[in-house]
Design an enzyme around this catalytic site. Structure first.
Site, short mmCIF file in Angstrom:
data_model
loop_
_atom_site.label_atom_id
_atom_site.label_comp_id
_atom_site.label_asym_id
_atom_site.label_seq_id
_atom_site.Cartn_x
_atom_site.Cartn_y
_atom_site.Cartn_z
N ASP A 99 59.37 5.02 18.66
CA ASP A 99 59.34 3.92 19.63
C ASP A 99 58.04 3.14 19.43
OD1 ASP A 99 60.98 4.04 22.78
OD2 ASP A 99 59.83 2.34 21.98
N ASP A 201 59.86 -1.77 21.73
CA ASP A 201 59.88 -1.96 23.18
C ASP A 201 59.62 -3.42 23.57
OD1 ASP A 201 59.88 -0.47 25.75
OD2 ASP A 201 57.89 -1.36 25.94
N GLU A 258 64.28 -3.96 21.36
CA GLU A 258 64.75 -3.99 22.75
C GLU A 258 64.43 -5.37 23.29
OE1 GLU A 258 62.47 -2.67 25.89
OE2 GLU A 258 64.12 -1.97 27.12
N HIS A 331 67.11 5.65 28.77
CA HIS A 331 66.21 6.25 29.77
C HIS A 331 65.90 5.29 30.92
CE1 HIS A 331 63.82 3.77 27.20
NE2 HIS A 331 62.82 3.86 28.04
N ASP A 332 66.36 4.04 30.79
CA ASP A 332 66.13 3.06 31.86
C ASP A 332 67.38 2.78 32.68
OD1 ASP A 332 64.16 0.98 29.62
OD2 ASP A 332 63.51 2.54 31.01
O1 TEU Z 1 61.93 -1.49 29.23
C1 TEU Z 1 61.96 -2.90 29.28
C2 TEU Z 1 62.60 -3.33 30.52
O2 TEU Z 1 62.81 -4.49 30.76
C3 TEU Z 1 62.86 -2.29 31.50
O3 TEU Z 1 61.82 -2.41 32.46
C4 TEU Z 1 64.22 -2.44 32.10
O4 TEU Z 1 64.61 -3.77 32.14
C5 TEU Z 1 64.13 -1.94 33.49
O5 TEU Z 1 63.47 -0.71 33.39
C6 TEU Z 1 65.53 -1.76 34.06
O6 TEU Z 1 65.34 -1.12 35.30
C7 TEU Z 1 61.01 -0.97 28.28
C8 TEU Z 1 61.12 0.54 28.31
O7 TEU Z 1 62.43 0.92 27.88
C9 TEU Z 1 60.85 0.98 29.71
O8 TEU Z 1 61.04 2.40 29.84
C10 TEU Z 1 59.41 0.64 30.03
O9 TEU Z 1 59.16 0.96 31.39
C11 TEU Z 1 59.15 -0.85 29.82
O10 TEU Z 1 59.71 -1.38 28.63
C12 TEU Z 1 57.64 -1.08 29.69
O11 TEU Z 1 57.20 -0.45 28.51
#
Ligand code: TEU
Ligand code: CA
Length: 560
Positions: A99, A201, A258, A331-332
């Site tokens: 990542d 990311d 992403e 994970h989000d």
């Molecule tokens: O996520 C990007 C992001 O936009 C997320 O915040 C997502 O839209 C949101 O969590 C939905 O609820 C990336 C990573 O995947 C995330 O885990 C990190 O918190 C974020 O970037 C900051 O690095």
């Protein structure tokens, strides 16, 4: 143009290390814990592991706040553990992508410690510092994704620094060529260790509109989204092409960016081979369909029509140029069987149906840890059982605004990121076999029924079904490279589409509900000899051209 590539024929498995497997009893997943499970992943049949961040981090955002890009997080183990994992994976024919989190670092990174010391510090312009407005308020009205302002005031130099995420995640200044070179050097350092690529990311956030202007604020909110000024910004293609030239082009690796807010046309520009930028992107449109205008916590009912229209749009837009990533979990995001399926009465059938929908499409499928045996959302009564900074910041902000605990828990149950972060349920022993200690976050109580051990040896399990889907993708070029066309486009309950390559056709039928709709094979195929490719039911009749689908039935025919 679309050439054949190993990453187009692969299935990718995402590991969120903190919640995957704890090898030393401290309640936190770690690298040795992952190495212990490589045979399980080999048995599933996946090709590539995407490791969520394992670098040194204070874990304000569970590793997405990096304090040293070239060292391993204490809780996860040592660089030796990491080298051992990479070697053990490669020995099993598994690839590993890392990542890459370079839109921001941790505020505990050495670069930021220097940057904040003084305005003339050599590292000052590694980050985005601005004086406040005349009245002392923040430089603009942008909000942070984790509540509050996107700016944090720093006493030492009397200026604000930008953080699109938590205040411990200051944005790096990509306008600074030295920052870009630091990133490319670090990427090559990892590539030279033998990794097989990167997941990047929020990589489409790195180019901000100069001037960082206030966003329109018609409702007079305290802070508003500034996303139009940092999503897909003016220099993003320049930066990504430079990254390709400076860091990636000499390695046989894959990249997936992403990209919250990316649309299909832009995605083609990022991923078509001629661009020499990225191989794939993660788009967010299908996982934002159940969000209202107020964002993810503004719950909106999802319709099959919305989902089908969006997935079809993406399949067609990237059918000839570029390449899709296929996911519903990470994970989000809340767990897909709870969000798009039925995690109660038709848990197994709907999990398999959703997997069929994704894995028979054109693009590279991503499986998120636990998805392969149907892990579900969780409901903790006590807000203190939640750990995610996004959830906790939102809860505090909304409670201060007078929203009730009950209303907020309802939203957290549906959309909270911790739904995806409860420990992987390995078996029905204490703590689901995840740890011998106290888990950093509670295990989902349904682990006694839903766990990997029960699934691995059950030929009717979701795990066994994923094994078959992965095997079909490895064996069949139509699944990987075939065309995509929607069928039954106005059917309220069934998502049906076909894939074709060199005279072979796959007809895919997915019933999204517990009704029993009747469907008919398209006339042009009614005389052809159909064989069943895969189904989540034992089917009596696979000859008729008209048939009734069972609740959440998935059925794929092969015609050749
Ligand atoms: O996520 C990007 C992001 O936009 C997320 O915040 C997502 O839209 C949101 O969590 C939905 O609820 C990336 C990573 O995947 C995330 O885990 C990190 O918190 C974020 O970037 C900051 O690095
Ligand atoms: Ca551990």
């Amino acid at each position: 143009s679309q050439t054949k590539q190993w990453w187009k024929e692969s299935v990718i498995y995402q590991i969120y290390p903190r919640s995957f497997n704890d090898s030393n009893g401290d309640g936190i997943g770690d690298l040795k814990g992952i190495t212990e499970k490589l045979d399980y992943l080999k048995q599933l049949g996946i090709d590539v592991i995407w490791l969520s961040p394992v670098y040194k981090s204070p874990n304000d955002d569970n590793g997405y706040d990096i304090s040293d890009y070239k060292d391993i997080m204490d809780e996860f183990g040592t660089m030796e553990d990491w080298e051992e994992l990479l070697e053990a994976a490669h020995n099993r024919g598994l690839k590993i992508i890392m990542d890459l989190v370079v839109n921001h670092s941790s505020d505990e990174h050495a670069w930021f410690a220097e940057s904040r010391k003084s305005k003339d510090n050599p590292y000052r312009d590694y980050y985005i510092w601005r004086p406040g407005k005349e009245d002392g308020s923040e430089p603009n009205n942008w909000d942070s994704a984790f509540s509050g302002s996107a700016w944090e005031y720093d006493e030492t130099t009397g200026e604000y620094y930008l953080h699109l995420f938590s205040k411990k995640q200051p944005d790096l200044n990509w306008e600074n060529p030295t920052v870009r070179q630091e990133v490319y050097d670090m990427m090559r350092w990892w590539l030279d260790k033998g990794i097989d690529g990167f997941r990047m990311d929020v990589i489409n956030f790195i180019s901000k509109v100069p001037g960082l202007p206030d966003a329109p604020n018609p409702e007079g909110k305290k802070y508003v989204s500034g996303s139009q000024y940092f999503m897909n910004g003016p220099r993003i293609h320049e930066f990504l092409h430079e990254m390709h030239e400076e860091a990636l082009k000499d390695y046989d690796v894959m990249t997936v960016g992403e990209m919250p807010g990316v649309g299909p046309d832009e995605a083609v520009n990022y991923t078509k081979e001629e661009s020499e930028e990225l191989n794939m992107v993660f788009q967010f449109e299908h996982v934002d369909l159940d969000s209202g205008p107020g964002g993810k916590w503004d719950l909106r009912p999802l319709s099959l029509k919305d989902l089908r229209d969006n997935l079809v749009k993406w399949q067609k837009a990237l059918e000839q140029d570029g390449w899709n990533s296929l996911y519903m979990n990470n994970h989000d995001q809340p767990r897909m069987v709870s969000r798009f399926g039925n995690d109660g009465k038709f848990h197994k059938e709907s999990a398999k149906m959703l997997a069929t929908l994704l894995h028979m499409m054109k693009g590279t499928p991503y499986i998120y840890q636990g998805e392969e045996f149907g892990m579900t959302n969780v409901q903790f009564e006590d807000i203190n059982d939640y750990k995610d900074i996004e959830t906790l910041n939102m809860y505090r902000e909304k409670r201060d605004e007078g929203v009730s605990h009950e209303e907020l828990m309802k939203r957290i149950y549906v959309k909270g990121r911790d739904n995806a972060r409860t420990p992987v349920q390995w078996d029905d022993s204490k703590n689901a076999g995840f740890t011998t200690g106290k888990p950093w976050i509670q295990v989902n109580p349904n682990y006694k029924e839903i766990n990997a051990a029960a699934a691995v040896n059950d030929e009717n399990s979701i795990f066994s079904y994923y094994q078959k889907l992965i095997e079909l993708r490895h064996q069949n070029e139509t699944v990987v490279y075939g065309s995509f066309d929607i069928m039954l486009n106005d059917n309220e309950e069934v998502f049906a589409y076909k894939r074709e390559l060199n005279g072979e056709t796959l007809l895919v039928y997915c019933n999204f509900y517990e009704d029993s709709p009747q469907v008919e094979i398209p006339a042009e195929y009614q005389q052809a000899n159909k064989e069943l490719f895969i189904s989540n039911y034992e089917l009596e009749d696979t000859e008729s051209n008209k048939f009734t689908l069972k609740p959440y039935e998935a059925r794929v025919y092969r015609i050749r």
